[in-house]
Design a protein around this motif. Structure first.
Motif, PDB file in Angstrom:
ATOM      1  N   GLU A  76       2.565  -8.958  -3.573  1.00 56.60           N
ATOM      2  CA  GLU A  76       2.225  -7.782  -4.379  1.00 56.60           C
ATOM      3  C   GLU A  76       1.541  -8.253  -5.654  1.00 56.60           C
ATOM      4  O   GLU A  76       1.912  -9.272  -6.232  1.00 56.60           O
ATOM      5  CB  GLU A  76       3.522  -7.046  -4.716  1.00 56.60           C
ATOM      6  N   TRP A 116      -1.085  -6.690  -9.202  1.00 59.12           N
ATOM      7  CA  TRP A 116      -1.744  -5.597  -9.910  1.00 59.12           C
ATOM      8  C   TRP A 116      -2.616  -6.187 -11.002  1.00 59.12           C
ATOM      9  O   TRP A 116      -2.322  -7.221 -11.568  1.00 59.12           O
ATOM     10  CB  TRP A 116      -0.733  -4.607 -10.492  1.00 59.12           C
ATOM     11  N   GLU A 117      -3.722  -5.521 -11.224  1.00 53.33           N
ATOM     12  CA  GLU A 117      -4.669  -5.916 -12.259  1.00 53.33           C
ATOM     13  C   GLU A 117      -4.989  -4.684 -13.082  1.00 53.33           C
ATOM     14  O   GLU A 117      -5.869  -3.907 -12.735  1.00 53.33           O
ATOM     15  CB  GLU A 117      -5.941  -6.504 -11.645  1.00 53.33           C
ATOM     16  N   TYR A 156      -3.893  -1.973  -7.752  1.00 55.58           N
ATOM     17  CA  TYR A 156      -2.566  -2.368  -7.308  1.00 55.58           C
ATOM     18  C   TYR A 156      -2.662  -2.624  -5.815  1.00 55.58           C
ATOM     19  O   TYR A 156      -3.232  -1.826  -5.078  1.00 55.58           O
ATOM     20  CB  TYR A 156      -1.543  -1.258  -7.593  1.00 55.58           C
ATOM     21  N   TRP A 157      -2.137  -3.742  -5.344  1.00 50.61           N
ATOM     22  CA  TRP A 157      -2.262  -4.077  -3.936  1.00 50.61           C
ATOM     23  C   TRP A 157      -0.971  -4.680  -3.406  1.00 50.61           C
ATOM     24  O   TRP A 157      -0.207  -5.291  -4.127  1.00 50.61           O
ATOM     25  CB  TRP A 157      -3.429  -5.020  -3.686  1.00 50.61           C
ATOM     26  N   ASN A 177      -3.896   0.310  -3.860  1.00 50.09           N
ATOM     27  CA  ASN A 177      -3.523   1.512  -4.616  1.00 50.09           C
ATOM     28  C   ASN A 177      -2.671   2.455  -3.767  1.00 50.09           C
ATOM     29  O   ASN A 177      -2.905   3.654  -3.706  1.00 50.09           O
ATOM     30  CB  ASN A 177      -4.754   2.220  -5.177  1.00 50.09           C
ATOM     31  N   TRP A 179       1.584   3.031  -2.709  1.00 49.26           N
ATOM     32  CA  TRP A 179       2.997   2.699  -2.870  1.00 49.26           C
ATOM     33  C   TRP A 179       3.563   2.415  -1.488  1.00 49.26           C
ATOM     34  O   TRP A 179       3.379   3.198  -0.565  1.00 49.26           O
ATOM     35  CB  TRP A 179       3.715   3.888  -3.511  1.00 49.26           C
ATOM     36  N   SER A 198       7.514  -1.166  -3.450  1.00 52.07           N
ATOM     37  CA  SER A 198       6.488  -1.479  -4.438  1.00 52.07           C
ATOM     38  C   SER A 198       7.044  -1.396  -5.853  1.00 52.07           C
ATOM     39  O   SER A 198       7.890  -0.548  -6.139  1.00 52.07           O
ATOM     40  CB  SER A 198       5.332  -0.482  -4.322  1.00 52.07           C
ATOM     41  N   PRO A 213       4.683  -1.531  -8.906  1.00 53.14           N
ATOM     42  CA  PRO A 213       3.543  -1.651  -9.820  1.00 53.14           C
ATOM     43  C   PRO A 213       3.988  -1.362 -11.248  1.00 53.14           C
ATOM     44  O   PRO A 213       4.797  -0.479 -11.494  1.00 53.14           O
ATOM     45  CB  PRO A 213       2.551  -0.599  -9.318  1.00 53.14           C
ATOM     46  N   ARG A 214       3.460  -2.138 -12.179  1.00 57.14           N
ATOM     47  CA  ARG A 214       3.887  -2.044 -13.575  1.00 57.14           C
ATOM     48  C   ARG A 214       3.458  -0.757 -14.285  1.00 57.14           C
ATOM     49  O   ARG A 214       4.091  -0.338 -15.216  1.00 57.14           O
ATOM     50  CB  ARG A 214       3.352  -3.236 -14.360  1.00 57.14           C
ATOM     51  N   ASP A 215       2.367  -0.151 -13.841  1.00 53.54           N
ATOM     52  CA  ASP A 215       1.842   1.007 -14.568  1.00 53.54           C
ATOM     53  C   ASP A 215       1.998   2.309 -13.792  1.00 53.54           C
ATOM     54  O   ASP A 215       1.256   3.240 -14.003  1.00 53.54           O
ATOM     55  CB  ASP A 215       0.371   0.780 -14.916  1.00 53.54           C
ATOM     56  N   LEU A 216       2.970   2.385 -12.904  1.00 56.81           N
ATOM     57  CA  LEU A 216       3.125   3.566 -12.049  1.00 56.81           C
ATOM     58  C   LEU A 216       3.326   4.846 -12.856  1.00 56.81           C
ATOM     59  O   LEU A 216       2.877   5.909 -12.456  1.00 56.81           O
ATOM     60  CB  LEU A 216       4.300   3.375 -11.091  1.00 56.81           C
TER      61      LEU A 216
END
Length: 160
Positions: free
Chosen positions: A92, A94-95, A100-101, A120, A122, A143, A145-148
């Protein structure tokens, strides 16, 4: 490469030897990609690699690299976490807020035989195997992701 950036998921028990080897293989793959070492990458992939993608069509970066369609890496995949579950390894990354991948790699006898890419999206991985008379579906991975909180992602469930 992000070898020192890779986080491991907390494990309540010791990882079986095959899972450890599978995880090491996938870390080796990402390191080889970062270094442009196509011979190492090719040596880790089965010749009949099965591939599946979910996300915007213009974001199929990894498959372009794996097939040689794109000689230049348009997108740097630096995993933030790598987790092994049975014969699968989930990576996993994210940039920022736009990328997000999740990659789900299936390995057999040390070779990558299947690749599922979610961009991108979830993802929740659940165990769908019946246990005795009861059928349970515990979540094995989800998942992170930090910016969900800033956006909404379509969600998929992968059963293993």
């Amino acid at each position: 490469m992000a070898g020192e950036h890779i986080e491991s998921s907390p494990m309540p028990q010791i990882m079986p030897k095959q899972e450890t080897h599978n995880k090491e293989t996938i870390v080796e793959l990402y390191n080889a990609l970062a270094q442009g070492n196509t011979d190492t990458v090719a040596g880790l992939l089965a010749t009949d690699l099965e591939w599946w993608f979910h996300g915007p069509s213009h974001c199929q970066y990894m498959m372009k690299v794996l097939t040689g369609e794109s000689p230049v890496i348009e997108f740097r995949f630096e995993p933030r976490s790598v987790t092994a579950i049975d014969d699968r390894v989930i990576a996993e990354g994210w940039e920022g807020a736009q990328a997000y991948w999740v990659h789900v790699w299936t390995l057999k006898d040390g070779l990558i035989t299947q690749f599922r890419e979610y961009f991108n999206t979830w993802l929740t991985v659940r165990d769908l195997k019946p246990v005795g008379w009861a059928h349970r579906s515990p979540t094995l991975w989800q998942s992170q992701p930090r910016d969900l909180y800033k956006r909404s992602l379509p969600g998929l469930i992968l059963g293993i």
